[in-house]
Design an enzyme around this catalytic site. Structure first.
Site, PDB file in Angstrom:
ATOM      1  N   HIS A 199     -12.806   5.828  -3.274  1.00  0.00           N
ATOM      2  CA  HIS A 199     -11.838   4.891  -2.691  1.00  0.00           C
ATOM      3  C   HIS A 199     -12.100   3.455  -3.153  1.00  0.00           C
ATOM      4  CE1 HIS A 199      -8.284   4.551  -0.427  1.00  0.00           C
ATOM      5  NE2 HIS A 199      -8.771   3.690   0.440  1.00  0.00           N
ATOM      6  N   TYR A 212      -9.219   0.828  -5.392  1.00  0.00           N
ATOM      7  CA  TYR A 212      -8.707  -0.515  -5.122  1.00  0.00           C
ATOM      8  C   TYR A 212      -8.145  -1.198  -6.349  1.00  0.00           C
ATOM      9  CZ  TYR A 212      -9.176  -0.355  -0.196  1.00  0.00           C
ATOM     10  OH  TYR A 212      -8.958  -0.047   1.109  1.00  0.00           O
ATOM     11  N   CYS A 221      -5.387  -0.526  -6.961  1.00  0.00           N
ATOM     12  CA  CYS A 221      -4.042  -0.797  -6.413  1.00  0.00           C
ATOM     13  C   CYS A 221      -3.816  -2.291  -6.255  1.00  0.00           C
ATOM     14  CB  CYS A 221      -3.847  -0.089  -5.078  1.00  0.00           C
ATOM     15  SG  CYS A 221      -4.861  -0.757  -3.728  1.00  0.00           S
ATOM     16  N   CYS A 279      -3.411   7.588  -1.733  1.00  0.00           N
ATOM     17  CA  CYS A 279      -4.717   7.655  -2.409  1.00  0.00           C
ATOM     18  C   CYS A 279      -5.814   8.210  -1.511  1.00  0.00           C
ATOM     19  CB  CYS A 279      -5.138   6.275  -2.872  1.00  0.00           C
ATOM     20  SG  CYS A 279      -3.785   5.219  -3.359  1.00  0.00           S
ATOM     21  N   CYS A 325       0.862  -1.179   0.000  1.00  0.00           N
ATOM     22  CA  CYS A 325       0.000   0.000   0.000  1.00  0.00           C
ATOM     23  C   CYS A 325       0.900   1.230   0.000  1.00  0.00           C
ATOM     24  CB  CYS A 325      -0.876  -0.012   1.245  1.00  0.00           C
ATOM     25  SG  CYS A 325      -1.701   1.548   1.561  1.00  0.00           S
ATOM     26  N   THR A 381      -4.618   4.996   7.071  1.00  0.00           N
ATOM     27  CA  THR A 381      -3.568   4.594   6.143  1.00  0.00           C
ATOM     28  C   THR A 381      -2.544   5.717   5.950  1.00  0.00           C
ATOM     29  OG1 THR A 381      -5.080   3.129   4.996  1.00  0.00           O
ATOM     30  CG2 THR A 381      -3.154   3.837   3.767  1.00  0.00           C
ATOM     31  N   GLU A 432      -1.093   1.481   8.916  1.00  0.00           N
ATOM     32  CA  GLU A 432      -2.270   2.181   9.422  1.00  0.00           C
ATOM     33  C   GLU A 432      -1.979   2.609  10.861  1.00  0.00           C
ATOM     34  OE1 GLU A 432      -2.758  -0.313   7.217  1.00  0.00           O
ATOM     35  OE2 GLU A 432      -3.853   0.915   5.783  1.00  0.00           O
ATOM     36  N   GLU A 440      -7.072  -6.032   3.923  1.00  0.00           N
ATOM     37  CA  GLU A 440      -7.487  -4.710   3.458  1.00  0.00           C
ATOM     38  C   GLU A 440      -8.472  -4.833   2.306  1.00  0.00           C
ATOM     39  OE1 GLU A 440      -6.623  -1.825   1.367  1.00  0.00           O
ATOM     40  OE2 GLU A 440      -6.652  -0.284   2.913  1.00  0.00           O
TER      41      GLU A 440
HETATM   42 FE1  SF4 Z   1      -3.306   1.817  -0.037  1.00  0.00          FE
HETATM   43 FE2  SF4 Z   1      -4.653   0.856  -2.123  1.00  0.00          FE
HETATM   44 FE3  SF4 Z   1      -5.875   2.411  -0.283  1.00  0.00          FE
HETATM   45 FE4  SF4 Z   1      -4.066   3.414  -2.014  1.00  0.00          FE
HETATM   46  S1  SF4 Z   1      -6.075   2.539  -2.505  1.00  0.00           S
HETATM   47  S2  SF4 Z   1      -4.229   3.866   0.162  1.00  0.00           S
HETATM   48  S3  SF4 Z   1      -2.604   1.731  -2.137  1.00  0.00           S
HETATM   49  S4  SF4 Z   1      -4.985   0.342   0.019  1.00  0.00           S
HETATM   50 FE    FE Z   2      -7.609   1.638   1.983  1.00  0.00          FE
END
Ligand code: SF4
Ligand code: FE
Length: 484
Positions: free
Chosen positions: A290, A294, A296, A101, A97, A188, A255, A444
């Site tokens: 958000h 994801y 990500c 974001c 992570c 986060t 976190e 997560e």
């Molecule tokens: Fe972390 Fe993914 Fe959330 Fe970005 S979107 S803060 S990389 S968990």
């Molecule tokens: Fe998150």
């Protein structure tokens, strides 16, 4: 900022951080915290590199200047697609992570919501927020977008809780600002952030007016306390000679529980103060962005698939048909996640404030998929890796004069392949599926950006079952006058 300037800027902050019962005076160099800071630092580093400029930077609609995309207010559906492409890239580079974001998603949600609060109430939150955004973009700051309250008894509203502080609230309104008390959980990247940007966590009624608050404070504001979260296998990072065992020494995420112990916020940094009827709108928009973010997970998924394929090579079974099929399945699942992230971005639309919002139904479907598919991808990675991933001896044993040669001999896999490399690949899979990075990949995926039920509520709201019933009625030629 460059990577170095970012790190130096964190050193200048007087953060109030605790970890494992100790006050951490120098979070920047703490072995457990440092990898998570490296992930954020990479958002600066890549933005300076020519080949990534298109994804990592954008042109500010507020100042016309080139800014880091992590501080951008999306100006088109193409910007929304670039955002997720940036996130997949970052996931591929860090296998973790990268934390930045949450601020980006908060910027876009608060920008459009404050515009609508002002239109309804004649307030000046949007004007204040524009000034705040210019500051964030010019200084290239990392901002912790903070939503989740501890929530106490889930059957009770904020004002019904036995302890009124279980949701963050306004405790005093002064001529020059407000005083707030409460906490935000699972924050986060909080320790690597310059600022905290606070939003309410649920839709609110009039009785919960004091909880309808949005504001920004510096990470080292008086009264802000951060308690760094524990992660599975985190203390391996503090062990000497545990390089292999850590699995990913360079990058990580984190976190923290962030406490606001009567923190003063000046008026120019207050973006909602009592307008409870807009709390639900802000939550829905932040959650929508958000849940798009994801994407990500597909980047981290790429690394996990690669590691599983390497594990098959080191085990000597890259040609086995069931292994090939499992890798195909992992790719299929990962790209299925990507499809939804692209779709909810490509179908984004312009908000009254001018910035772009994702397609909410598809963003929620995206996150609902994320609560499931990474678990299956992890299961397949563990299947291919073999049990050695969780039973093999430590790096210290590999290096030990008396027994190291045994470890090297009996942990050897495919002919011609190096034992240490095999151990490294297996530990990387362990890190993503069970270790420190599992916070950002596995669990997560379940709870980040809202637990599965939160998406189901949104899917039921956005799914429009009634319209679908009408479609079916027409085709089936129903005569409802015959129904009782
Ligand atoms: Fe972390 Fe993914 Fe959330 Fe970005 S979107 S803060 S990389 S968990
Ligand atoms: Fe998150």
């Amino acid at each position: 900022m460059t990577r170095e300037e970012y790190i130096a800027s964190l050193r200048n902050m007087k953060l109030n951080v605790y970890f494992m019962g100790e006050k951490i005076d120098n979070p920047v160099d703490h072995p457990v915290i440092r990898p998570s800071m490296n992930s954020v630092a990479l958002t600066y580093e890549l933005a300076q590199q020519e080949e990534y400029k298109e994804l990592m930077t954008a042109t500010s609609n507020l100042t016309g200047k080139t800014i880091n995309r992590f501080t951008h207010l999306h100006q088109s559906a193409d910007d929304l697609v670039k955002k997720i492409r940036m996130q997949r890239l970052m996931g591929q580079k860090t296998a973790s992570c990268f934390q930045r974001c949450v601020g980006l998603d908060a910027f876009n949600a608060i920008y459009s919501t404050t515009f609508e609060i002002d239109a309804a109430h004649g307030t000046e939150y949007h004007k204040r927020f524009i000034e705040y955004m210019k500051y964030v973009q010019d200084k290239d700051l990392v901002v912790d977008g903070a939503m989740t309250d501890p929530k106490g008894d889930r059957s009770l509203s904020p004002s019904q809780q036995e302890d009124a502080d279980l949701y963050l609230r306004i405790v005093e309104i002064r001529p020059d600002g407000i005083v707030v008390r409460g906490a935000k959980a699972h924050q986060t990247g909080a320790v690597n952030s310059h600022e905290h940007l606070i939003m309410p966590t649920i839709a609110l009624k009039e009785a919960d007016k004091d909880y309808a608050v949005s504001f920004a404070v510096p990470g080292d504001a008086e009264g802000v306390i951060m308690i760094y979260g524990r992660q599975s296998c985190d203390t391996r990072k503090m062990e000497k000679g545990a390089d292999i065992d850590v699995g990913n020494t360079e990058y990580g995420g984190h976190e923290a529980l962030v406490i606001f112990d009567d923190v003063f916020v000046p008026n120019e940094r207050v973006f909602m103060c009592g307008e409870y009827e807009f709390a639900g709108m802000l939550v829905e928009r932040f959650a929508g962005y958000h849940r798009q973010s994801y994407a990500c997970k597909t980047g981290v998924g790429d690394v996990l698939i690669g590691a599983a394929a390497l594990a098959a090579d080191y085990n000597g079974v890259p040609k086995a048909s069931h292994i090939k099929d499992k890798l195909i399945e992992m790719v299929h699942l990962n790209e299925t996640l990507w499809c939804c992230a692209v779709a909810c971005s490509a179908l984004g639309h312009r908000m009254p404030a001018g910035n772009y919002m994702v397609d909410l139904l598809l963003a929620n479907v995206n996150k609902q998929n994320v609560t499931r598919l990474p678990y299956e991808i992890s299961r397949l990675a563990e299947d291919i890796a073999g049990g050695l991933m969780v039973t093999m001896p430590a790096e210290q044993d590999l290096r030990d004069e008396r027994i190291g040669h045994y470890v090297r001999k009996y942990l050897k896999g495919a002919t011609g392949k190096d034992t240490e490399n095999r151990m490294r690949v297996l530990r990387l899979i362990e890190n993503i599926t069970l270790g420190t990075a599992a916070v950002g990949y596995r669990t997560e995926s379940m709870h980040g950006a809202g637990s599965p039920q939160a998406q189901r509520v949104m899917i039921s709201r956005q799914g429009n079952i009634e319209a679908k019933k009408e479609m079916a009625k027409r085709i089936a030629k129903l005569d409802e006058s015959k129904d009782k």
